[in-house]
Design a protein around this motif. Structure first.
Motif, PDB file in Angstrom:
ATOM      1  N   GLY A 786      47.730  32.575  25.273  1.00 34.54           N
ATOM      2  CA  GLY A 786      47.179  34.024  25.784  1.00 34.54           C
ATOM      3  C   GLY A 786      45.654  33.777  26.191  1.00 34.54           C
ATOM      4  N   ILE A 787      45.221  33.421  25.111  1.00 30.55           N
ATOM      5  CA  ILE A 787      43.554  33.295  25.223  1.00 30.55           C
ATOM      6  C   ILE A 787      43.137  32.505  26.482  1.00 30.55           C
ATOM      7  CG2 ILE A 787      41.428  32.528  24.130  1.00 30.55           C
ATOM      8  CD1 ILE A 787      42.593  33.158  21.530  1.00 30.55           C
ATOM      9  N   THR A 788      43.921  31.278  26.763  1.00 34.54           N
ATOM     10  CA  THR A 788      43.618  30.460  27.923  1.00 34.54           C
ATOM     11  C   THR A 788      43.723  31.312  29.350  1.00 34.54           C
ATOM     12  OG1 THR A 788      44.460  28.738  26.622  1.00 34.54           O
ATOM     13  CG2 THR A 788      44.159  28.346  28.944  1.00 34.54           C
ATOM     14  N   HIS A 789      44.966  31.897  29.449  1.00 37.14           N
ATOM     15  CA  HIS A 789      45.181  32.777  30.387  1.00 37.14           C
ATOM     16  C   HIS A 789      44.128  33.861  30.715  1.00 37.14           C
ATOM     17  CE1 HIS A 789      49.141  30.659  29.906  1.00 37.14           C
ATOM     18  NE2 HIS A 789      49.246  30.794  31.265  1.00 37.14           N
ATOM     19  N   SER A 790      43.718  34.589  29.622  1.00 45.47           N
ATOM     20  CA  SER A 790      42.802  35.809  29.585  1.00 45.47           C
ATOM     21  C   SER A 790      41.693  35.016  30.116  1.00 45.47           C
ATOM     22  CB  SER A 790      42.765  36.455  28.311  1.00 45.47           C
ATOM     23  OG  SER A 790      44.059  36.938  27.804  1.00 45.47           O
ATOM     24  N   THR A 791      41.069  34.069  29.711  1.00 48.75           N
ATOM     25  CA  THR A 791      39.837  33.338  30.088  1.00 48.75           C
ATOM     26  C   THR A 791      39.927  33.188  31.648  1.00 48.75           C
ATOM     27  OG1 THR A 791      39.676  32.636  27.946  1.00 48.75           O
ATOM     28  CG2 THR A 791      38.307  31.815  29.517  1.00 48.75           C
ATOM     29  N   ILE A 792      41.069  32.438  32.110  1.00 45.76           N
ATOM     30  CA  ILE A 792      41.301  32.102  33.628  1.00 45.76           C
ATOM     31  C   ILE A 792      41.048  33.631  34.272  1.00 45.76           C
ATOM     32  CG2 ILE A 792      42.717  31.428  35.223  1.00 45.76           C
ATOM     33  CD1 ILE A 792      43.931  29.634  33.087  1.00 45.76           C
ATOM     34  N   VAL A 793      41.646  34.533  33.927  1.00 44.73           N
ATOM     35  CA  VAL A 793      41.711  35.724  34.402  1.00 44.73           C
ATOM     36  C   VAL A 793      40.253  36.401  34.750  1.00 44.73           C
ATOM     37  CG1 VAL A 793      42.072  38.383  34.174  1.00 44.73           C
ATOM     38  CG2 VAL A 793      43.990  36.625  33.860  1.00 44.73           C
ATOM     39  N   LYS A 794      39.451  36.139  33.520  1.00 46.51           N
ATOM     40  CA  LYS A 794      37.903  36.632  33.301  1.00 46.51           C
ATOM     41  C   LYS A 794      37.393  35.658  34.485  1.00 46.51           C
ATOM     42  CE  LYS A 794      35.570  35.215  30.011  1.00 46.51           C
ATOM     43  NZ  LYS A 794      35.089  35.046  28.560  1.00 46.51           N
ATOM     44  N   GLY A 795      37.614  34.334  34.578  1.00 46.29           N
ATOM     45  CA  GLY A 795      36.873  33.586  35.449  1.00 46.29           C
ATOM     46  C   GLY A 795      36.999  34.222  37.145  1.00 46.29           C
ATOM     47  N   TYR A 796      38.190  34.600  37.371  1.00 48.57           N
ATOM     48  CA  TYR A 796      38.615  34.900  38.547  1.00 48.57           C
ATOM     49  C   TYR A 796      37.898  36.343  39.045  1.00 48.57           C
ATOM     50  CZ  TYR A 796      41.941  31.257  39.917  1.00 48.57           C
ATOM     51  OH  TYR A 796      42.598  30.022  40.123  1.00 48.57           O
ATOM     52  N   ALA A 797      38.052  37.289  37.872  1.00 45.06           N
ATOM     53  CA  ALA A 797      37.466  38.294  38.004  1.00 45.06           C
ATOM     54  C   ALA A 797      35.890  38.281  38.132  1.00 45.06           C
ATOM     55  CB  ALA A 797      37.569  39.416  36.715  1.00 45.06           C
ATOM     56  N   MET A 798      35.190  37.545  37.417  1.00 47.78           N
ATOM     57  CA  MET A 798      33.681  37.089  37.533  1.00 47.78           C
ATOM     58  C   MET A 798      33.593  36.740  38.934  1.00 47.78           C
ATOM     59  SD  MET A 798      31.084  37.233  35.763  1.00 47.78           S
ATOM     60  CE  MET A 798      31.541  37.324  33.983  1.00 47.78           C
ATOM     61  N   LYS A 799      34.199  35.901  39.562  1.00 49.58           N
ATOM     62  CA  LYS A 799      34.027  35.687  40.917  1.00 49.58           C
ATOM     63  C   LYS A 799      34.293  36.427  41.995  1.00 49.58           C
ATOM     64  CE  LYS A 799      34.988  31.383  43.632  1.00 49.58           C
ATOM     65  NZ  LYS A 799      35.773  29.917  43.605  1.00 49.58           N
ATOM     66  N   GLY A 800      35.052  37.606  41.665  1.00 54.88           N
ATOM     67  CA  GLY A 800      35.504  38.664  42.474  1.00 54.88           C
ATOM     68  C   GLY A 800      36.934  38.510  43.194  1.00 54.88           C
ATOM     69  N   ASP A 801      37.647  37.147  42.663  1.00 59.88           N
ATOM     70  CA  ASP A 801      38.812  37.016  43.477  1.00 59.88           C
ATOM     71  C   ASP A 801      39.895  37.541  42.508  1.00 59.88           C
ATOM     72  OD1 ASP A 801      40.938  35.733  44.637  1.00 59.88           O
ATOM     73  OD2 ASP A 801      40.208  34.001  44.550  1.00 59.88           O
ATOM     74  N   LEU A 802      39.965  38.965  42.644  1.00 60.69           N
ATOM     75  CA  LEU A 802      41.159  39.816  41.861  1.00 60.69           C
ATOM     76  C   LEU A 802      42.532  39.530  42.172  1.00 60.69           C
ATOM     77  CD1 LEU A 802      38.732  42.889  41.896  1.00 60.69           C
ATOM     78  CD2 LEU A 802      39.189  41.519  39.976  1.00 60.69           C
ATOM     79  N   ASP A 803      42.766  39.246  43.497  1.00 58.39           N
ATOM     80  CA  ASP A 803      44.163  38.779  43.651  1.00 58.39           C
ATOM     81  C   ASP A 803      44.609  37.632  42.825  1.00 58.39           C
ATOM     82  OD1 ASP A 803      44.439  40.832  45.799  1.00 58.39           O
ATOM     83  OD2 ASP A 803      43.231  39.480  47.050  1.00 58.39           O
ATOM     84  N   LYS A 804      44.015  36.716  42.833  1.00 56.76           N
ATOM     85  CA  LYS A 804      44.123  35.455  42.091  1.00 56.76           C
ATOM     86  C   LYS A 804      44.201  35.707  40.405  1.00 56.76           C
ATOM     87  CE  LYS A 804      44.409  31.825  44.344  1.00 56.76           C
ATOM     88  NZ  LYS A 804      43.275  30.580  44.541  1.00 56.76           N
ATOM     89  N   ALA A 805      43.512  36.698  40.189  1.00 57.57           N
ATOM     90  CA  ALA A 805      43.522  37.323  38.865  1.00 57.57           C
ATOM     91  C   ALA A 805      44.794  37.944  38.358  1.00 57.57           C
ATOM     92  CB  ALA A 805      42.282  38.068  38.558  1.00 57.57           C
ATOM     93  N   MET A 806      45.169  38.876  39.252  1.00 54.88           N
ATOM     94  CA  MET A 806      46.503  39.265  39.230  1.00 54.88           C
ATOM     95  C   MET A 806      47.657  38.348  39.249  1.00 54.88           C
ATOM     96  SD  MET A 806      46.076  42.617  38.864  1.00 54.88           S
ATOM     97  CE  MET A 806      47.621  43.226  39.054  1.00 54.88           C
ATOM     98  N   GLU A 807      47.630  37.321  39.987  1.00 50.34           N
ATOM     99  CA  GLU A 807      48.541  36.245  40.077  1.00 50.34           C
ATOM    100  C   GLU A 807      48.798  35.616  38.640  1.00 50.34           C
ATOM    101  OE1 GLU A 807      48.165  33.085  42.835  1.00 50.34           O
ATOM    102  OE2 GLU A 807      47.904  34.805  44.502  1.00 50.34           O
ATOM    103  N   VAL A 808      47.564  35.349  38.003  1.00 51.70           N
ATOM    104  CA  VAL A 808      47.600  34.690  36.701  1.00 51.70           C
ATOM    105  C   VAL A 808      48.173  35.783  35.754  1.00 51.70           C
ATOM    106  CG1 VAL A 808      46.075  34.049  34.817  1.00 51.70           C
ATOM    107  CG2 VAL A 808      45.535  33.435  37.389  1.00 51.70           C
TER     108      VAL A 808
END
Length: 1030
Positions: A786-808
């Motif tokens: 869960g921490i791995t996926h949450s961190t990936i989501v944080k990376g996409y959110a930081m970059k502004g790619d929220l659609d990718k974050a939602m996919e994760v």
């Protein structure tokens, strides 16, 4: 005629030549005449006088001389005096026999000792001089008979008409000193001064010797100082003896310091005495000062001095011991096996491994190892907790052709059990022809290690077969094996057998009690407590600790405190284990009340954490976990003053503690002490503690150097620590380089380490690197969590790619990977920062669908988001609904955020309502929130409401920024409310002691539609900055 003229010319020539020398020749002539005149008596004595003209002095007969010498040697005083009296009238006593005669009078006929003076008078020509009288007085003075000494002193003057000489005075002064009469010494010194005589160095020495004989240290010191000040050399033996006597009276360190102050020279013997006293007092600091002073004075060290310095350094774990040991070898001193064994024993007490190994290297290179030296080294390893190394010595002993003695075999059996090498313990037991009870107990403990109950009982049977009657200790060991194996039924049977043999004791019951407690059987434990009480064994601290440990492991704090109360009622003092158990309970503590209660118990117990290494570690960990930094600092200060010698794990705790106190220099100090001074090798855990200490204190480069120079093989934990340092310092490139390096070296990663690498890249939006690391996780056998996926989501959110974050996120939901509110909050925060209102409701619906409870952080993000969207009503709706959904109470940060949202949206009245609702809910606004509210009200012309807020705030524990208050006062004055409102407000502020130099404007300011508010205060309206919509 010609001859006469020639003679006259010759004389004239001689005269002219000698004319310049007449003065010198005259001086030489008169000097020679004076010399011969003054030395005429000497020349006359040198002339040989015929025997008839000499005054012939008769001598003692040879047979009498031999008799006196023989009786003196045999100690027969009466016969000696009988022989002397038969001869003394006819001849003077020879000088070498005078002393034994006087001693015989002192021993057998002291009442008639005046006969000696009569004898001196009778033979005045030979014995009437001061030397004979001095010899007699000296003999009496040494005996300590002051009365007789004074009697003879008077007779010498009256009977022999001798004047008082310096040597006679000195003998008398020495006699009084030997008798312990310092006042008499002073009186005679005054009398001697009247006679215009001065003490010689010998006289000073006699007085010092006499005072030392009586332990009068206070009288000796001024004498030694006086001799030094007069330029006399104090005898080395006197200074050494002075320090010995001072040591016997516990004053050696003080007297040594006094000698140094007065620049008294200390010889080798004196230095050795004070160094040996340092060993006895265990005072390494004084020993180092003594050594330094001796070196500066160029005093050579004897074998005994080196011995003392080495022992002191070994006990203090001072690496200087190695230098001294090498210096001792270079000086050519003989180093005995006894010294080496003694040094190893001291190394064991202080766990001073590096010096112990240096001593062993010397023995191996020189005389060769012996059983005694091996035994000392084995003890060092055992005391350092290195039981495996102690056991490894067995093979070396056998390879050296040595055979361990019975005691060593017993120790090896014990150590093999401690390190889990039970097979070795069995092998060693077979080497002994006869096992004693201690050896059998080691075998039983080995069975306990293997949880082998049958083997433990078979050993008891072997005891019986060998006619060794098992005692209570042996049975208790077997009982402990049953408990460790969880076989309580056999333990019960053994208890009954011990009861029949009358071998029960408190240890028996406590051992069985531990069995019940290990299985969580509280009822069985309490029944056993009642049983042991009925049997006459009152529960002790061990008994209660067992019960206490069960309660703590089950998380039952009330039961634990009830047990503590019962201990106090029964007057059972808590020990180290009691305190450790209660501190261990704090790992499950939920509130500060439990923490403070446990820490209060620690204080109340009055147990010094530095007295026990295990307790020391527990207390340190507790203080660190609960951020008790003042207590932590105090404990470390006590530790530095204590005699505790930490093991490797304790060094890790100490380094971790100083890291939390932001003292990296102290971390380095103990890191170097552990390795360079003590010779201890850090394990992975301690190495990780040091790396983490450097990383947490901003010394990332130093941490990298330590990592690169380490002999420890890199692992996932150490890598994750370094990555944390790179991440915190924004060095994502170095973090990625480390990841590549570790993969090339084949370091096996775990999920936690991979997550650290992922986080380093995700924080700056480096998603390509993130995906590279995640793909490699599968190859390394690491499962993303869960921490791995949450961190990936944080990376996409930081970059502004929220659609990718939602996919994760959807992928996590579909695969059932555990996730919590953090991942949703991360996406919501990204929606707020990157203006994606279309995703907000979807995220909230997804949270609701997957039963993820919102948190205060979720609410804060939404309030800010809707405030920026000019949807204040939605912000209030969230404030109303989310706490119910998430079952939480809004904190002060959320309330402040909502209050700022109202001001940002031009609703000051709503902001006031939020402020009052916040206070009613028991939350207090901080200075920043109060300042924001007052500034907004002033800006919007709500001056009276602003004054009301200031009054309410000042009544509580909050405050308003100085600039804001000045703006409010200026606005009131500008509105013509200077006297009516502003002045009373300023008075109230001064009364509340919050005016801080505020003042009213001297005159109303020009009218202005708005009062300017500083940009800093406007920015404070919301907890975090954001783009405001127009």
């Amino acid at each position: 005629m010609a001859l006469v003229e020639m003679s006259a010319q010759s004389l004239q020539l001689v005269y002219s030549l000698l004319a310049p020398l007449w003065v010198e020749l005259s001086f030489l002539l008169f000097f020679s005449l004076g010399y011969f005149y003054l030395r005429a008596e000497t020349f006359q004595k040198g002339k040989k006088v015929p025997k008839a003209k000499q005054g012939f002095s008769p001598n003692f007969r040879a047979i009498v001389r031999k008799t006196i010498e023989a009786e003196a040697a045999s100690g027969n005083a009466l016969k000696l005096l009988e022989a002397w009296r038969a001869e003394e009238s006819s001849a003077p006593t020879p000088k070498d026999l005078l002393k034994p005669v006087v001693q015989a009078f002192l021993d057998a006929d002291v009442e008639n000792i005046d006969q000696v003076i009569e004898h001196l008078h009778a033979h005045k020509e030979s014995l009437g001089s001061s030397w004979a009288c001095t010899l007699v007085l000296d003999t009496v003075a040494r005996s300590g008979n002051v009365k007789v000494m004074m009697q003879l002193w008077d007779l010498c003057q009256k009977k022999l008409n001798l004047s008082r000489s310096c040597s006679m005075y000195e003998v008398i002064l020495g006699g009084f000193a030997s008798a312990g009469h310092p006042e008499k010494v002073k009186d005679f010194e005054a009398l001697m001064s009247k006679d215009r005589l001065k003490l010689s160095p010998r006289g000073h020495s006699l007085i010092i010797k006499g005072f030392l004989k009586n332990g009068l240290v206070g009288e000796v010191l001024p004498r030694i100082v006086a001799m030094t000040s007069l330029g006399h050399l104090v005898p080395a033996f006197a200074v050494a003896q002075f320090l010995r006597v001072a040591a016997e009276q516990g004053q050696a360190p003080q007297m040594y310091e006094k000698l140094l102050e007065n620049k008294v020279a200390l010889g080798t013997e004196a230095v050795t005495v004070i160094l040996e006293e340092c060993v006895r007092l265990r005072d390494p600091k004084l020993a180092r000062r003594v050594e330094q002073a001796a070196r500066e004075a160029k005093v050579s060290f004897s074998v005994h001095a080196y011995d003392a310095m080495l022992k002191t350094c070994a006990e203090d774990c001072d690496v200087h011991a190695i230098e001294l040991f090498k210096e001792m070898q270079a000086e050519g001193h003989s180093i005995s096996e006894g010294l080496c064994v003694g040094l190893l024993a001291r190394c064991a007490d202080g766990k001073f491994l590096s010096f112990a190994e240096e001593v062993v290297r010397f023995v191996r290179a020189g005389p060769g190892m012996s059983i005694a030296v091996y035994s000392g080294l084995m003890k060092v390893y055992a005391y350092s907790g290195m039981y495996g190394k102690a056991c490894d010595l067995y093979d070396q002993i056998r390879s050296d052709g040595l055979e361990p003695d019975t005691m060593m075999y017993g120790c090896l059996m014990k150590f093999s059990v401690e390190c889990g090498r039970t097979a070795l313990s069995q092998e060693l037991s077979e080497k002994l022809s006869v096992l004693d009870i201690q050896n059998y107990m080691s075998l039983i403990k080995a069975a306990g290690r293997d949880r082998d109950v049958d083997r433990a009982f078979s050993i008891i049977q072997r005891l019986r077969e060998n006619d060794v009657k098992p005692d209570a200790i042996a049975f208790n060991c077997v009982l402990d094996v049953c408990v460790k194996a969880g076989d309580l039924s056999r333990a019960r049977k053994l208890l009954q057998e011990m009861k029949d043999l009358a071998l029960l004791d408190i240890i028996t019951y406590n051992t069985l009690l531990k069995g019940y407690c290990s299985q969580g059987d509280i009822k069985g434990a309490k029944d056993l407590l009642a049983e042991m009480t009925d049997a006459g064994y009152a529960p002790n601290d061990v008994s209660y600790n067992c019960i206490l440990n069960v309660a703590v492991n089950k998380g039952s704090f009330e039961d634990a405190w009830d047990t503590i109360s019962k201990m106090e009622q029964m007057n059972v003092r808590p020990d180290h284990y009691t305190v450790s158990i209660m501190l261990k309970a704090l790992k499950r503590a939920k509130g500060s009340r439990d923490v403070q209660r446990c820490l209060g118990f620690l204080d109340r117990s009055q147990i010094d954490p530095c007295s026990d290494e295990i307790l020391m570690n527990t207390v340190l960990e507790t203080y660190i976990r609960h951020k008790e930094l003042k207590r932590l600092e105090s404990l470390l200060s006590k530790f530095e003053q204590s005699s505790l010698r930490p093991s490797v794990p304790t060094y890790g705790s100490i380094i971790k503690a100083y890291a939390n106190l932001k003292r990296p220099e102290k971390c380095w100090h103990y890191w170097n002490e552990m390795q360079n001074q003590r010779g201890l090798e850090p394990n992975d855990i301690v190495y990780g503690c040091m790396l983490d200490a450097l990383v947490c204190n901003g010394q990332v480069d130093e941490a990298v150097k330590l990592f690169e120079n380490s002999r420890i093989k890199p692992n996932a934990v150490l890598c994750s620590i370094l990555v944390k340092g790179f991440t915190n310092s924004g060095q994502t490139v170095r973090a990625m380089a480390l990841w590549h390096e570790m993969r090339e070296k084949g370091v096996k990663m775990n999920t936690a380490a991979c997550n650290a690498f992922v986080d380093a890249q995700a924080r700056v939006g480096n998603m390509e690197e993130v995906l590279q690391i995640v793909e490699a996780m599968a190859l390394d056998g690491c499962q993303p969590d869960g921490i791995t996926h949450s961190t990936i989501v944080k990376g996409y959110a930081m970059k502004g790619d929220l659609d990718k974050a939602m996919e994760v996120l959807r992928s996590m939901q579909a695969s059932g990977v555990y996730h919590d509110a953090i991942v949703y909050n991360t996406i919501l925060d990204g929606c707020s920062k990157h203006r994606r209102p279309d995703l907000v409701d979807k995220v909230l619906d997804s949270m609701d669908k997957h039963r993820i409870s919102p948190t205060n952080f979720t609410l804060g993000i939404l309030v800010k988001f809707y405030s920026r969207q000019k949807q204040l009503d939605k912000a209030f709706q969230c404030m109303s609904s989310l706490p119910k959904r998430g079952n939480f109470v809004p904190n002060c940060q959320v309330w402040s955020c909502l209050m700022g949202a109202c001001l940002l949206n031009g609703s000051p009245n709503k902001a006031l309502h939020v402020f009052r609702d916040m206070r009613a809910a028991g939350q207090s606004a901080d200075t920043r929130a109060c300042t924001s509210l007052v500034s907004g009200l002033v800006r919007m012309g709500q001056l009276k409401e602003a004054v009301q807020v200031v009054d309410e705030v000042c009544q509580g524990r909050c405050s308003v920024d100085q600039d804001c208050l000045e703006s409010l006062l200026a606005a009131l004055a500008q509105k013509g409310l200077r006297e009516e409102v502003a002045k009373p407000l300023l008075d109230r502020l001064r009364k509340a002691q919050v005016d801080h130099g505020l003042h009213l404007p001297a005159a109303p300011l020009p009218r202005s539609p708005e009062v300017p508010i500083s940009g800093r205060l406007m920015a404070a309206t919301l907890p975090s900055s954001g783009n405001r919509q127009k």
